[in-house]
Design an enzyme around this catalytic site. Sequence first.
Site, PDB file in Angstrom:
ATOM      1  N   GLU A  97      44.797  -6.376 -32.474  1.00  0.00           N
ATOM      2  CA  GLU A  97      44.648  -5.021 -31.958  1.00  0.00           C
ATOM      3  C   GLU A  97      44.252  -4.086 -33.095  1.00  0.00           C
ATOM      4  O   GLU A  97      44.692  -4.275 -34.228  1.00  0.00           O
ATOM      5  CB  GLU A  97      45.979  -4.580 -31.327  1.00  0.00           C
ATOM      6  N   ASP A 101      49.203   2.901 -30.134  1.00  0.00           N
ATOM      7  CA  ASP A 101      49.645   4.276 -29.907  1.00  0.00           C
ATOM      8  C   ASP A 101      50.948   4.243 -29.114  1.00  0.00           C
ATOM      9  O   ASP A 101      51.996   3.986 -29.660  1.00  0.00           O
ATOM     10  CB  ASP A 101      48.583   5.073 -29.142  1.00  0.00           C
ATOM     11  N   LYS A 128      50.779   3.866 -34.885  1.00  0.00           N
ATOM     12  CA  LYS A 128      51.131   5.286 -34.828  1.00  0.00           C
ATOM     13  C   LYS A 128      52.504   5.417 -34.184  1.00  0.00           C
ATOM     14  O   LYS A 128      52.621   5.681 -32.995  1.00  0.00           O
ATOM     15  CB  LYS A 128      50.124   6.023 -33.937  1.00  0.00           C
ATOM     16  N   PHE A 149      43.718  11.692 -34.651  1.00  0.00           N
ATOM     17  CA  PHE A 149      42.669  10.963 -33.947  1.00  0.00           C
ATOM     18  C   PHE A 149      41.784  10.293 -34.996  1.00  0.00           C
ATOM     19  O   PHE A 149      41.097  10.972 -35.748  1.00  0.00           O
ATOM     20  CB  PHE A 149      41.836  11.905 -33.072  1.00  0.00           C
ATOM     21  N   VAL A 150      41.827   8.960 -35.043  1.00  0.00           N
ATOM     22  CA  VAL A 150      41.074   8.233 -36.060  1.00  0.00           C
ATOM     23  C   VAL A 150      39.893   7.471 -35.455  1.00  0.00           C
ATOM     24  O   VAL A 150      39.941   7.043 -34.299  1.00  0.00           O
ATOM     25  CB  VAL A 150      41.979   7.259 -36.852  1.00  0.00           C
ATOM     26  N   ASP A 156      36.492   4.257 -31.943  1.00  0.00           N
ATOM     27  CA  ASP A 156      35.464   5.207 -31.550  1.00  0.00           C
ATOM     28  C   ASP A 156      36.025   6.478 -30.937  1.00  0.00           C
ATOM     29  O   ASP A 156      37.211   6.566 -30.602  1.00  0.00           O
ATOM     30  CB  ASP A 156      34.543   4.558 -30.518  1.00  0.00           C
ATOM     31  N   ARG A 162      32.067   3.815 -34.420  1.00  0.00           N
ATOM     32  CA  ARG A 162      32.582   2.459 -34.618  1.00  0.00           C
ATOM     33  C   ARG A 162      32.049   1.814 -35.896  1.00  0.00           C
ATOM     34  O   ARG A 162      32.707   0.985 -36.503  1.00  0.00           O
ATOM     35  CB  ARG A 162      32.213   1.557 -33.434  1.00  0.00           C
TER      36      ARG A 162
END
Length: 177
Positions: A97, A101, A128, A149-150, A156, A162
Amino acid sequence: MINEVQEILINESEIQEKVKYLAEQINKDYAGKDIVLMIILKGSVVFSADLMRYLNVNVSLDFMQVSSYGSSSVSGELKILKDGQIDVNGKNVIIAEDIIDSGNTLSALVKLLKKRGANVEICTLLSKPARRETQVDVKYEGFEIPDEFVVGYGMDYDERFRNLPYIGILKREVYGG
């Protein structure tokens, strides 16, 4: 594209060092055994490709694309968009993975694969914990990151970013956060 990244959170060499470390742990734990690397589409493709290059155990690859649905995905009901092709009954499956989150989707996926008879472990590049809603047992964890937000290294926003070789924090004005 680079102008939309607020800052580089994890650079390319740090990522590669961590991926190699994770692979070494898997090699040690599964020496002499076969594994199925279950690659979760689409975000974990880049991570998985690098990870498997460092593996020296027998590896079969399979792919799944899944999501949770229900009221804000708290239900943990799993929607399978693309199912794996390998019969996992009695096999050692490592879910690859990109990021964990809430943990809702991954928790449901682990339950499904165990129901199918697999011995399941999780390998994630990013975690996270501030966003976690469901307990997920992760055996192989790369980096713990803040609630940002990465993007990059396979991850993406709206199918963009990406291809960045690093993991960066996306500017809030890009995604409206």
